[in-house]
Design a protein around this motif. Structure first.
Motif, PDB file in Angstrom:
ATOM      1  N   SER A 245       0.748  -1.135  -0.027  1.00  0.00           N
ATOM      2  CA  SER A 245       0.026  -0.044  -0.044  1.00  0.00           C
ATOM      3  C   SER A 245       0.869   1.325  -0.210  1.00  0.00           C
ATOM      4  O   SER A 245       1.862   1.434   0.959  1.00  0.00           O
ATOM      5  CB  SER A 245      -0.829  -0.006   1.290  1.00  0.00           C
ATOM      6  N   PRO A 246       0.681   2.276  -0.741  1.00  0.00           N
ATOM      7  CA  PRO A 246       1.147   3.656  -1.005  1.00  0.00           C
ATOM      8  C   PRO A 246       1.192   4.193   0.617  1.00  0.00           C
ATOM      9  O   PRO A 246       1.838   5.262   0.797  1.00  0.00           O
ATOM     10  CB  PRO A 246       0.607   4.400  -1.729  1.00  0.00           C
ATOM     11  N   ALA A 247       0.208   3.877   1.535  1.00  0.00           N
ATOM     12  CA  ALA A 247      -0.087   4.277   2.718  1.00  0.00           C
ATOM     13  C   ALA A 247       1.058   3.913   3.775  1.00  0.00           C
ATOM     14  O   ALA A 247       1.321   4.506   4.721  1.00  0.00           O
ATOM     15  CB  ALA A 247      -1.386   4.037   3.263  1.00  0.00           C
ATOM     16  N   LEU A 248       1.867   2.877   3.172  1.00  0.00           N
ATOM     17  CA  LEU A 248       2.880   2.437   4.175  1.00  0.00           C
ATOM     18  C   LEU A 248       4.061   3.537   4.421  1.00  0.00           C
ATOM     19  O   LEU A 248       4.595   4.118   3.298  1.00  0.00           O
ATOM     20  CB  LEU A 248       3.748   1.461   3.475  1.00  0.00           C
ATOM     21  N   PRO A 249       4.537   3.842   5.838  1.00  0.00           N
ATOM     22  CA  PRO A 249       5.663   4.767   5.873  1.00  0.00           C
ATOM     23  C   PRO A 249       6.629   4.502   4.873  1.00  0.00           C
ATOM     24  O   PRO A 249       7.090   3.298   4.810  1.00  0.00           O
ATOM     25  CB  PRO A 249       5.863   4.695   7.497  1.00  0.00           C
TER      26      PRO A 249
ATOM     27  N   THR B   1       7.055   5.384   1.888  1.00  0.00           N
ATOM     28  CA  THR B   1       6.634   5.575   0.188  1.00  0.00           C
ATOM     29  C   THR B   1       7.022   6.996  -0.342  1.00  0.00           C
ATOM     30  O   THR B   1       6.252   7.644   0.429  1.00  0.00           O
ATOM     31  CB  THR B   1       5.027   5.056   0.022  1.00  0.00           C
ATOM     32  N   ALA B   2       7.943   7.177  -1.100  1.00  0.00           N
ATOM     33  CA  ALA B   2       8.139   8.583  -1.574  1.00  0.00           C
ATOM     34  C   ALA B   2       6.891   9.234  -2.137  1.00  0.00           C
ATOM     35  O   ALA B   2       6.646  10.165  -1.777  1.00  0.00           O
ATOM     36  CB  ALA B   2       9.224   8.464  -2.694  1.00  0.00           C
ATOM     37  N   SER B   3       6.030   8.408  -2.796  1.00  0.00           N
ATOM     38  CA  SER B   3       4.939   8.983  -3.570  1.00  0.00           C
ATOM     39  C   SER B   3       4.031   9.676  -2.541  1.00  0.00           C
ATOM     40  O   SER B   3       3.352  10.818  -3.168  1.00  0.00           O
ATOM     41  CB  SER B   3       4.080   8.254  -4.544  1.00  0.00           C
ATOM     42  N   THR B   4       3.708   9.231  -1.475  1.00  0.00           N
ATOM     43  CA  THR B   4       2.943   9.830  -0.524  1.00  0.00           C
ATOM     44  C   THR B   4       3.632  10.929   0.526  1.00  0.00           C
ATOM     45  O   THR B   4       2.713  11.881   0.939  1.00  0.00           O
ATOM     46  CB  THR B   4       2.009   8.833   0.248  1.00  0.00           C
ATOM     47  N   ALA B   5       4.819  11.038   0.413  1.00  0.00           N
ATOM     48  CA  ALA B   5       5.561  12.036   1.012  1.00  0.00           C
ATOM     49  C   ALA B   5       5.658  13.372   0.293  1.00  0.00           C
ATOM     50  O   ALA B   5       6.168  14.234   1.000  1.00  0.00           O
ATOM     51  CB  ALA B   5       6.669  11.515   1.671  1.00  0.00           C
ATOM     52  N   ALA B   6       5.476  13.102  -1.048  1.00  0.00           N
ATOM     53  CA  ALA B   6       5.822  14.390  -1.585  1.00  0.00           C
ATOM     54  C   ALA B   6       4.667  15.457  -1.949  1.00  0.00           C
ATOM     55  O   ALA B   6       3.675  14.835  -1.394  1.00  0.00           O
ATOM     56  CB  ALA B   6       5.982  13.650  -3.441  1.00  0.00           C
ATOM     57  N   GLY B   7       4.827  16.433  -2.473  1.00  0.00           N
ATOM     58  CA  GLY B   7       4.043  17.729  -2.222  1.00  0.00           C
ATOM     59  C   GLY B   7       2.729  17.509  -3.267  1.00  0.00           C
ATOM     60  O   GLY B   7       1.917  17.226  -2.682  1.00  0.00           O
TER      61      GLY B   7
ATOM     62  N   ARG C 219       4.977  29.954  12.125  1.00  0.00           N
ATOM     63  CA  ARG C 219       5.354  29.700  13.413  1.00  0.00           C
ATOM     64  C   ARG C 219       4.312  29.337  14.352  1.00  0.00           C
ATOM     65  O   ARG C 219       4.168  28.397  15.026  1.00  0.00           O
ATOM     66  CB  ARG C 219       6.310  30.869  13.914  1.00  0.00           C
ATOM     67  N   THR C 220       3.042  30.072  13.954  1.00  0.00           N
ATOM     68  CA  THR C 220       1.813  29.664  15.078  1.00  0.00           C
ATOM     69  C   THR C 220       0.653  29.037  14.365  1.00  0.00           C
ATOM     70  O   THR C 220      -0.333  29.008  14.872  1.00  0.00           O
ATOM     71  CB  THR C 220       1.291  31.401  15.627  1.00  0.00           C
ATOM     72  N   ALA C 221       0.993  28.351  12.985  1.00  0.00           N
ATOM     73  CA  ALA C 221       0.059  27.531  12.419  1.00  0.00           C
ATOM     74  C   ALA C 221      -0.082  26.314  13.299  1.00  0.00           C
ATOM     75  O   ALA C 221       0.724  25.986  14.090  1.00  0.00           O
ATOM     76  CB  ALA C 221       0.448  27.246  11.308  1.00  0.00           C
ATOM     77  N   SER C 222      -1.107  25.523  12.873  1.00  0.00           N
ATOM     78  CA  SER C 222      -1.169  24.290  13.477  1.00  0.00           C
ATOM     79  C   SER C 222      -0.224  23.012  12.585  1.00  0.00           C
ATOM     80  O   SER C 222      -0.527  23.010  11.490  1.00  0.00           O
ATOM     81  CB  SER C 222      -2.469  23.822  13.900  1.00  0.00           C
ATOM     82  N   LEU C 223       0.279  22.202  13.319  1.00  0.00           N
ATOM     83  CA  LEU C 223       1.224  21.074  12.607  1.00  0.00           C
ATOM     84  C   LEU C 223       0.205  20.147  12.443  1.00  0.00           C
ATOM     85  O   LEU C 223      -0.332  19.454  13.547  1.00  0.00           O
ATOM     86  CB  LEU C 223       2.398  20.764  13.408  1.00  0.00           C
ATOM     87  N   VAL C 224      -0.250  19.631  11.166  1.00  0.00           N
ATOM     88  CA  VAL C 224      -1.324  18.598  10.972  1.00  0.00           C
ATOM     89  C   VAL C 224      -0.688  17.135  11.063  1.00  0.00           C
ATOM     90  O   VAL C 224      -1.261  16.185  11.763  1.00  0.00           O
ATOM     91  CB  VAL C 224      -2.048  18.988   9.892  1.00  0.00           C
ATOM     92  N   SER C 225       0.399  17.146  10.247  1.00  0.00           N
ATOM     93  CA  SER C 225       1.033  15.892  10.294  1.00  0.00           C
ATOM     94  C   SER C 225       2.422  15.780   9.843  1.00  0.00           C
ATOM     95  O   SER C 225       2.844  16.728   8.966  1.00  0.00           O
ATOM     96  CB  SER C 225       0.005  14.856   9.342  1.00  0.00           C
ATOM     97  N   THR C 226       3.320  14.882  10.028  1.00  0.00           N
ATOM     98  CA  THR C 226       4.621  14.832   9.419  1.00  0.00           C
ATOM     99  C   THR C 226       4.443  13.347   8.602  1.00  0.00           C
ATOM    100  O   THR C 226       4.116  12.474   8.937  1.00  0.00           O
ATOM    101  CB  THR C 226       5.718  14.884  10.172  1.00  0.00           C
ATOM    102  N   ARG C 227       5.555  13.618   7.492  1.00  0.00           N
ATOM    103  CA  ARG C 227       6.015  12.152   6.857  1.00  0.00           C
ATOM    104  C   ARG C 227       7.032  12.008   6.357  1.00  0.00           C
ATOM    105  O   ARG C 227       7.716  12.873   6.344  1.00  0.00           O
ATOM    106  CB  ARG C 227       4.559  11.880   5.944  1.00  0.00           C
ATOM    107  N   TYR C 228       7.512  10.738   6.018  1.00  0.00           N
ATOM    108  CA  TYR C 228       8.761  10.666   5.465  1.00  0.00           C
ATOM    109  C   TYR C 228       8.625   9.632   4.089  1.00  0.00           C
ATOM    110  O   TYR C 228       7.848   8.690   4.107  1.00  0.00           O
ATOM    111  CB  TYR C 228       9.899  10.376   6.249  1.00  0.00           C
ATOM    112  N   GLY C 229       9.618   9.840   3.082  1.00  0.00           N
ATOM    113  CA  GLY C 229       9.464   8.766   2.006  1.00  0.00           C
ATOM    114  C   GLY C 229      11.102   8.733   1.643  1.00  0.00           C
ATOM    115  O   GLY C 229      11.913   9.604   1.608  1.00  0.00           O
ATOM    116  N   LEU C 230      11.154   7.602   0.781  1.00  0.00           N
ATOM    117  CA  LEU C 230      12.573   7.135   0.441  1.00  0.00           C
ATOM    118  C   LEU C 230      12.576   7.377  -1.132  1.00  0.00           C
ATOM    119  O   LEU C 230      12.081   6.559  -1.742  1.00  0.00           O
ATOM    120  CB  LEU C 230      12.889   5.730   0.846  1.00  0.00           C
ATOM    121  N   ARG C 231      13.166   8.461  -1.510  1.00  0.00           N
ATOM    122  CA  ARG C 231      13.475   8.704  -2.998  1.00  0.00           C
ATOM    123  C   ARG C 231      14.385   7.587  -3.400  1.00  0.00           C
ATOM    124  O   ARG C 231      15.426   7.339  -2.878  1.00  0.00           O
ATOM    125  CB  ARG C 231      13.714  10.231  -3.290  1.00  0.00           C
ATOM    126  N   PRO C 232      13.857   7.074  -4.672  1.00  0.00           N
ATOM    127  CA  PRO C 232      14.818   6.122  -5.274  1.00  0.00           C
ATOM    128  C   PRO C 232      15.885   7.010  -5.984  1.00  0.00           C
ATOM    129  O   PRO C 232      15.407   7.582  -7.150  1.00  0.00           O
ATOM    130  CB  PRO C 232      14.088   5.397  -6.623  1.00  0.00           C
TER     131      PRO C 232
END
Ligand SMILES: Cc1cc2nc3c(=O)[nH]c(=O)nc-3n(C[C@H](O)[C@H](O)[C@H](O)COP(=O)(O)OP(=O)(O)OC[C@H]3O[C@@H](n4cnc5c(N)ncnc54)[C@H](O)[C@@H]3O)c2cc1C
Length: 479
Positions: A34-38, A40-46, A317-330
């Motif tokens: 699943s692309p939802a797996l931590p 995955t580059a494609s789901t960490a990209a903008g 600086r005062t916005a709310s942080l919604v989520s963080t993620r990471y991806g492994l670029r090939p």
């Protein structure tokens, strides 16, 4: 399961290829976790569709030129690619245009790279405008961090990758002839001279006439298991990238705002989303760098936020942080994509897209589709895996690699903050550049210099000699 073509990969590259092949009339099995797996580059990209924004002054080789043209060609395919996905999925993905590239004074490479972006825009005939921009485009930097120059690129696109991946999944569910399998592939099956299918982690074997490996950094272990039969291919490494989402920033962000590429990464950038959230990206640490542990580290989040809060908009600086993620670029060992047939019959690869895989997906898919289905392929593929020059160790002078790497390293070491007093940034860079030549290159000059330094440290075995050494090596030879 028997299919014409088996595509391994659950990210944007594998799924775009599966769609392209299905549209060409093939029966396709697309196997991927699943692309939802931590990771995955494609789901960490903008993601930015960075044709021009990714240009840097040091990318001047013929292959760099081919890559720029490749990005440009892929960007032109995007509207039709998204239309096709929308047609099948019923879920349109918005493609928006406009990117502001800002150069700061603290990072001396920024201005040089901004000029290279401008030059590339001219060469491709793309519109670009030098501009002093303000809050109406989301730019409200901290005092002392204002841009020294900026370039607006009205034709540079961007989109929401989460929506793209969701729509692509829906499209493949509906596409005739496509079966999606959510599973891990552990091996490519062969009959000795050609690929015949894959084995899944539960032991199931899937057979096919053709196998395409498009599973990002997961391609390398599968190639390693096959051994030399695949030919000499560039090696893949993971370039770990961290990104995050924030909400509640009051200034409007109609466009992407980004710095030029720096610190080995695709600059600091903000990609606005339709729901008002802002995507903030991205770090890049190639595997085995300390801090490149699985998962998002506080240091990575700190360096990302420090940069965008100061250089782009203090309101973050005062916005709310919604989520963080990471991806492994090939990332391939020569940093270019790897697309096409391997030396093992019926086995192709499509990866190495590194920082630009979202942008490159439509053209990668078209090339693979054409190679596997057309009798007379016409698309230009500068990134065939077997091209001899790619695996020649002397393809690029070591001095060039050292200099480019050290420039990024010094910039990276100075983050967050970015500045050193006096002229020390340049001095440090020259020192490291000279020192690395002494360490890694054996010319009569470096051998003589090493002997001289050893003698100095033998004659004066005291720590005070190190500043002597620093100044001796940080003064360029020609000054
Ligand atoms: C933070 C970040 C920001 C980025 N920003 C941009 C950007 O703005 N614009 C842009 O164009 N690109 C960007 N990129 C780069 C882009 O995301 C990648 O080049 C692209 O997503 C690579 O796609 P992929 O399908 O090859 O790999 P991935 O997206 O990593 O997908 C690989 C898939 O294969 C699966 N897989 C792996 N091994 C196996 C196996 N053995 N069996 C089954 N499945 C397997 C994985 O689980 C995963 O689902 C960014 C990347 C990162 C990390």
């Amino acid at each position: 399961v028997i299919s014409d073509i088996l595509v391994v990969g659950g990210g944007v590259i594998g799924k775009s290829i599966a769609l392209g092949l299905a549209d060409a009339g093939c029966t396709v099995v697309c196997v991927g976790t699943s692309p939802a797996l931590p990771g995955t580059a494609s789901t960490a990209a903008g993601a930015m569709l960075g044709v021009l924004g990714e240009v840097t002054a040091d990318a001047g080789s013929e292959l760099d030129g081919a890559e720029l043209r490749f990005r440009f060609d892929s960007a032109r395919r995007y509207p039709a690619f998204l239309d096709r996905i929308a047609q099948l999925s019923g879920s349109p993905v918005a493609l928006t245009y406009g990117t502001l590239v800002v150069a700061t004074g603290a990072n001396t490479d920024d201005v040089v790279n901004l000029r290279a972006v401008e030059q590339a825009a001219r060469s491709l005939g793309l519109r670009h405008e030098r501009t002093v921009a303000g809050p109406k485009v989301g730019l409200r930097p901290a005092i002392g961090h204002e841009p020294v120059d900026a370039l607006f690129l009205p034709e540079e696109g961007f989109l929401d990758t989460g929506r793209l991946m969701d729509a692509l999944n829906l499209a493949l569910d509906k596409a005739p002839g496509v079966t999606l399998v959510d599973a891990e592939v552990v091996a490519v099956l062969t009959d000795g001279s050609s690929a015949t299918g894959v084995r899944l982690i539960d032991g199931t074997e899937l057979t096919a006439g053709q196998v395409v490996l498009a599973n990002g950094v997961g391609v390398q272990p599968l190639l390693d298991r096959l051994g030399p039969v695949v030919g000499r291919l560039p090696k893949l490494l993971p370039g770990k990238g961290v990104s995050l989402l924030v909400a509640g920033v009051s200034d409007p962000f109609p466009y992407v705002v980004r710095t030029p590429n720096r610190d080995f990464a695709c600059g600091s950038h903000i990609v606005p989303r339709a729901d008002g959230q802002l995507y903030v990206g991205a770090t890049n640490r190639v595997s085995a760098t300390p801090g490149s542990a699985e998962g998002v580290t506080p240091g990575e989040v700190h360096s990302l936020l420090h940069s965008v809060i100061h250089e782009v908009n203090v309101g973050l600086r005062t916005a709310s942080l919604v989520s963080t993620r990471y991806g492994l670029r090939p990332m391939s060992s020569d940093r270019y994509p790897v697309i096409g047939r391997t030396a093992l019959d019926n086995l192709s690869v499509a990866t190495g897209t590194y920082r630009n895989g979202i942008l490159m997906a439509p053209l990668v898919a078209d090339i693979i589709t054409e190679q596997l289905t057309a009798t007379d392929p016409v698309l230009v593929n500068p990134f065939a895996p077997q091209a001899g020059f790619r695996v020649t160790p002397s393809a690029r002078p070591t001095e060039d690699v050292l200099d480019e790497g050290l420039r990024h390293l010094v910039s990276f070491l100075l983050e967050p903050g970015g500045s050193m007093p006096y002229d020390r940034r340049r001095e440090l860079l020259t020192f490291l550049s000279q020192l690395s030549r002494l360490a890694f290159l054996d010319s009569p000059d470096t051998v003589a210099k090493r002997t001289e330094i050893r003698q100095m440290l033998t004659d004066y075995p005291v720590a005070e000699m190190i500043p002597q050494l620093f100044y001796a090596l940080s003064t360029p030879a020609d000054s």
